[in-house]
Design an enzyme around this catalytic site. Structure first.
Site, mmCIF file in Angstrom:
data_model
loop_
_atom_site.group_PDB
_atom_site.id
_atom_site.type_symbol
_atom_site.label_atom_id
_atom_site.label_comp_id
_atom_site.label_asym_id
_atom_site.label_seq_id
_atom_site.Cartn_x
_atom_site.Cartn_y
_atom_site.Cartn_z
ATOM 1 N N ASP A 52 54.451 39.214 54.682
ATOM 2 C CA ASP A 52 55.166 40.297 54.019
ATOM 3 C C ASP A 52 56.326 39.742 53.207
ATOM 4 O O ASP A 52 57.259 39.157 53.770
ATOM 5 C CB ASP A 52 55.707 41.296 55.060
ATOM 6 C CG ASP A 52 56.376 42.485 54.403
ATOM 7 O OD1 ASP A 52 57.613 42.441 54.246
ATOM 8 O OD2 ASP A 52 55.662 43.429 54.018
ATOM 9 N N TYR A 57 63.105 39.636 47.869
ATOM 10 C CA TYR A 57 63.379 38.558 48.844
ATOM 11 C C TYR A 57 63.582 37.236 48.117
ATOM 12 O O TYR A 57 64.002 36.256 48.725
ATOM 13 C CB TYR A 57 62.244 38.427 49.853
ATOM 14 C CG TYR A 57 61.953 39.651 50.680
ATOM 15 C CD1 TYR A 57 62.754 40.789 50.614
ATOM 16 C CD2 TYR A 57 60.849 39.695 51.528
ATOM 17 C CE1 TYR A 57 62.462 41.922 51.356
ATOM 18 C CE2 TYR A 57 60.556 40.831 52.282
ATOM 19 C CZ TYR A 57 61.367 41.930 52.170
ATOM 20 O OH TYR A 57 61.082 43.067 52.914
ATOM 21 N N LYS A 82 56.344 43.742 47.124
ATOM 22 C CA LYS A 82 56.940 45.058 46.906
ATOM 23 C C LYS A 82 57.631 45.093 45.559
ATOM 24 O O LYS A 82 58.306 44.138 45.161
ATOM 25 C CB LYS A 82 57.970 45.372 48.010
ATOM 26 C CG LYS A 82 57.440 45.183 49.443
ATOM 27 C CD LYS A 82 58.494 45.548 50.464
ATOM 28 C CE LYS A 82 58.054 45.107 51.850
ATOM 29 N NZ LYS A 82 58.359 43.711 52.119
ATOM 30 N N HIS A 115 59.035 49.472 46.960
ATOM 31 C CA HIS A 115 59.935 48.998 48.022
ATOM 32 C C HIS A 115 60.863 50.110 48.546
ATOM 33 O O HIS A 115 60.994 50.302 49.753
ATOM 34 C CB HIS A 115 60.784 47.857 47.462
ATOM 35 C CG HIS A 115 61.357 46.977 48.516
ATOM 36 N ND1 HIS A 115 61.661 45.657 48.298
ATOM 37 C CD2 HIS A 115 61.703 47.222 49.791
ATOM 38 C CE1 HIS A 115 62.171 45.127 49.395
ATOM 39 N NE2 HIS A 115 62.208 46.053 50.323
#
Ligand code: NDP
Ligand SMILES: O=C(O)C(=O)[C@@H](O)[C@H](O)C(=O)CO
Length: 283
Positions: A52, A57, A82, A115
């Protein structure tokens, strides 16, 4: 079915589009740089097949490096990313996803999520239409959302006729989201739990968890993650520690009693601070 690092098979469940998804995944938030690649390498070696990540990120390249150097075949991995709030919109979602695929070094994502809904921006339906287009172009296999409420999910379905495969939401014993999980089940959406261990914020000392751990001869973290499975959610715990990764994935060799599940769900006290998707927005 794949095996966790302790040899326990990691089963899959089918999403509403018929695609199988592993019943536990590796959260990669904050796994960046060479250390991040090493942590993701260890996760794959330890049996994780669901990875994930997210644009926000800033580690899609690291995830891609780990996939490229892994002995595990690409088709045996399940990669989720996302779309960030700043890329909401039909065209923007498509461009964003093409950039994610380039960073990941992949020609397809297994699952791609919106997201955060960012309701004040008012573009999550357009973004959902973009994900539908990406699925139809074969760039994404399954499409879903994250941090959506029941009303938002209903709005997407009524506007497009397409039901998200997944809604990834904050979910842990302090915030079991029972009504939302039941709603997901009623419309065929698979629940995924983010921060499933409450970021190691004191959950492991709670009596229902320590008592169940003693009863089953497992670690508190395994009880918490098994609880997610028992309530029908897919946890995506983050750990950069290979031993803890393997322990976390080893949750399919035991089950909790209904009374243990209820006692753990009884720890409910509310969501993490400032993470209400009606007001918390991330660009
Ligand atoms: N869609 C969204 O909006 C969100 C998605 N997410 C996703 O969910 C994933 C997981 O959530 P996250 O917030 O990272 O937190 P988690 O609930 O997964 O907890 C992670 C923390 O727990 C520690 N930990 C992990 N396993 C154990 C163990 N067995 N024993 C003791 N401590 C342990 C980790 O430390 P260590 O690494 O040292 O083991 C880390 O500090 C994220 O990585 C991300 O992929 C997260 C937040 C929001
Ligand atoms: O980790 C994620 O996917 C996020 O959305 C993060 O912003 C998360 O909400 C967080 O709490 C970061 O500190």
């Amino acid at each position: 079915m794949t095996e966790s690092g302790n040899g326990t098979p990691i089963p899959t469940v089918d999403l509403n589009d018929g695609r199988p998804i592993p019943q536990i995944g590796l959260g990669t938030y904050a796994m960046t740089g060479d250390e991040g690649v090493a942590a993701i390498d260890a996760g794959i070696a330890g049996g994780y097949r669901l990875l994930d990540t997210a644009v926000n990120y800033q580690n899609e390249r690291e995830v891609g490096r780990a996939i490229a150097e892994s002995p595990v075949a690409r088709e045996d991995l399940f990669v989720t990313s996302k779309i960030p709030g700043r890329h909401h919109g039909f065209d923007e979602a498509i461009a964003s996803t093409e950039e994610s695929l380039a960073r990941l070094g992949l020609d397809r994502l297994d699952l791609h999520l919106i997201h955060w809904p960012n309701p004040s921006v008012g573009k999550y339906v357009d973004t959902w239409r973009g994900l539908i287009e990406l699925r139809d172009r074969g760039l994404v296999t399954s499409i879903g959302v994250s941090n959506f409420t029941a009303d938002m999910l209903t709005e997407l379905i009524e506007a497009t006729g397409v039901t998200p495969a997944v809604n990834q939401v904050e979910l842990h014993p302090y915030f079991p989201q029972t009504a939302l999980v039941d709603f997901h089940r009623s419309i065929g959406v698979q629940t995924e739990s983010w921060s499933p261990l409450y970021r190691d914020g004191g959950l492991f000392a709670e009596d229902p968890i320590t008592e169940a751990a003693a009863a089953h001869g497992v670690e508190p973290a395994q009880v918490v993650l098994r609880w997610h499975v028992e309530i029908g959610s897919i946890p995506i715990p983050k750990s950069a520690n290979p031993a803890r990764q393997r322990t976390n994935a080893d949750i399919f060799g035991f089950s909790l009693t209904p009374a243990e599940v209820a006692a753990i769900s009884g720890l409910e006290r509310g969501r993490m601070k400032d993470r209400d998707p009606l007001t918390h927005e991330e660009m």
